[in-house]
Design an enzyme around this catalytic site. Structure first.
Site, PDB file in Angstrom:
ATOM      1  N   GLU A   1       4.238  -3.047  -9.373  1.00  0.00           N
ATOM      2  CA  GLU A   1       4.965  -3.560  -8.212  1.00  0.00           C
ATOM      3  C   GLU A   1       6.452  -3.741  -8.515  1.00  0.00           C
ATOM      4  O   GLU A   1       6.787  -4.322  -9.553  1.00  0.00           O
ATOM      5  CB  GLU A   1       4.370  -4.929  -7.821  1.00  0.00           C
ATOM      6  CG  GLU A   1       2.859  -4.897  -7.703  1.00  0.00           C
ATOM      7  CD  GLU A   1       2.225  -6.283  -7.745  1.00  0.00           C
ATOM      8  OE1 GLU A   1       2.852  -7.248  -7.277  1.00  0.00           O
ATOM      9  OE2 GLU A   1       1.089  -6.403  -8.246  1.00  0.00           O
TER      10      GLU A   1
ATOM     11  N   HIS B   1       4.019  -4.046  -3.280  1.00  0.00           N
ATOM     12  CA  HIS B   1       2.844  -4.331  -4.134  1.00  0.00           C
ATOM     13  C   HIS B   1       1.943  -3.089  -4.226  1.00  0.00           C
ATOM     14  O   HIS B   1       0.783  -3.103  -3.791  1.00  0.00           O
ATOM     15  CB  HIS B   1       2.107  -5.498  -3.478  1.00  0.00           C
ATOM     16  CG  HIS B   1       1.047  -6.162  -4.293  1.00  0.00           C
ATOM     17  ND1 HIS B   1       0.039  -5.470  -4.938  1.00  0.00           N
ATOM     18  CD2 HIS B   1       0.826  -7.468  -4.565  1.00  0.00           C
ATOM     19  CE1 HIS B   1      -0.754  -6.334  -5.547  1.00  0.00           C
ATOM     20  NE2 HIS B   1      -0.289  -7.551  -5.336  1.00  0.00           N
TER      21      HIS B   1
END
Ligand SMILES: O=P(O)(O)OC[C@H]1O[C@H](O)[C@H](O)[C@@H](O)[C@@H]1O
EC number: 5.1.3.15
Length: 282
Positions: A260, A160
Site C-alpha cells: 500500500e 490499499h
C-alpha cells in the site's frame, strides 16, 4: 465526457444496488465500483494477467467496504488517531462516489471521481477529494486532497492495493529497505528482511519511501511506482485471520499481498494547498 457518450466505459451492472463500471480500451480491461471509488480489477491485454485480487466473498452491495482491489483509505489510515470506535481507514471506502468525467485517449482512458461528501464524524477539515484512475498498459491511481478551508488540515490515507499472486509464498518483494514498524508486535522497529518473502501474517509499516517496489512472482512480476506517500504498508492476514473474516475465503491469504502507498504519519496541508498520493501498477 459522460458515461452515455463513452466508447471505453460502460455500466456493467447495478444488480446489487451498486454501479459497477467496466473500462476497456486497446491496452487493458479494468472494473470499478462507484461504492468506495474502488478499482476492482485491472488486466493488461498484452499478458492477460490480472494484477489485483478480489475476494470471491467480497460484499458488493454497498453494505460494507469491498475486500480486494484498491480500497481508498481517507482521511485516516488504520484506527482513528483519537477515536478508535470510528471505522478503520476512514469513511470514503464506505460511501458512494460520483463519476465526474471520462477522457479517452489512444494510450489510456481516464476517469475522475469524487466521494459524495468529505465530511463525517472524526474529521472536520474543509477538504476536496478527487480520485483519478488511468487505465492503459499500467493502472495509475491518484488521490488528490485539497484544503479548501482557511485553516491547516491534517489527514492520513492509503491506496490499499491487494496484489494478485498465484501462490504468495513464491513471491519476493524487492525495493524495500531500512526498518519497518511491526503492527503485530506493539509497533516494534525491525530491519527489513532480505530476501523479503511472505511466509506468515504481516502488518508492517515501512517508513522508508521508495519510489519503486517490485513484487516478483513466477507468474508475473509487477512493478509499483509510488509518490506522495510517507510509508509503504505490507499486509497479509495469513490463515487464522482469513478464517475470521466473513468476506475472505479461508485460503484467501494465499492469493494476494497488500502493498500500500500510504500516508501513515499524517500530512498537513496549508489553506488552498493540494497533495497527491499516487500508485502505478504495471
Ligand atoms: O480489514 P480492513 O479494515 O480492510 O484492514 C485490513 C488491514 O489494512 C492495513 O493493511 C492495516 O495495516 C491492517 O492493520 C489491517 O488489518
Amino acid at each position: 465526457m459522460s458515461l452515455e457518450h463513452s466508447q471505453d466505459v460502460h455500466l456493467e451492472s447495478s444488480d446489487t444496488g451498486v454501479d459497477i463500471l467496466k473500462i476497456e480500451n486497446a491496452h487493458a480491461i479494468a472494473r470499478m465500483s462507484l461504492f468506495g471509488g474502488h478499482v476492482l480489477g485491472f488486466m493488461p491485454k498484452h499478458d492477460e494477467q490480472e494484477r489485483l485480487w478480489l475476494s470471491d466473498k467480497a460484499v458488493l452491495d454497498g453494505s460494507k467496504a469491498i475486500r480486494g482491489g484498491i480500497p481508498i483509505c481517507w482521511p485516516w489510515f488504520g484506527d482513528h488517531p483519537s477515536q478508535p470506535e470510528l471505522p478503520a481507514h476512514g469513511y470514503v471506502r464506505n460511501q458512494n462516489w460520483q463519476l465526474l468525467s471520462i477522457d479517452e485517449a489512444d494510450e489510456q482512458t481516464t476517469l475522475r471521481l469524487a466521494p459524495h461528501t468529505t465530511l463525517n464524524e472524526g474529521f472536520d477539515g474543509q477538504a476536496e477529494l478527487e480520485l483519478e484512475v488511468r487505465v492503459g498498459r499500467s493502472l495509475t491511481v491518484t488521490l488528490t486532497t485539497t484544503n479548501i478551508g482557511d485553516n491547516p488540515l491534517s489527514y492520513g490515507a492509503a491506496l490499499h492495493s491487494y496484489l494478485a499472486a498465484e501462490d504468495v509464498t513464491q513471491c519476493v518483494i524487492e525495493g524495500l529497505s531500512g526498518d519497518y514498524k511491526d503492527k503485530l508486535d506493539s509497533g516494534r522497529i525491525k530491519p527489513t528482511p532480505h530476501p523479503y518473502r511472505i511466509s506468515g501474517e504481516m502488518d508492517r509499516v515501512h517508513l522508508t519511501m521508495p519510489e519503486r517496489v517490485r513484487l516478483q512472482s513466477p507468474a508475473h512480476p509487477m512493478q509499483l511506482l509510488q509518490s506522495g506517500h510517507d510509508s509503504i504498508v505490507v499486509w497479509n492476514p495469513w490463515s487464522n485471520k482469513s478464517q475470521q473474516m466473513s468476506d475472505m475465503p479461508d485460503n484467501g491469504y494465499q492469493c494476494f499481498v497488500c502493498i500500500e502507498a500510504a500516508v501513515t504519519q499524517g500530512y498537513t496541508l496549508a489553506p488552498k494547498q493540494s497533495h497527491q498520493l499516487q500508485q502505478q501498477i504495471t
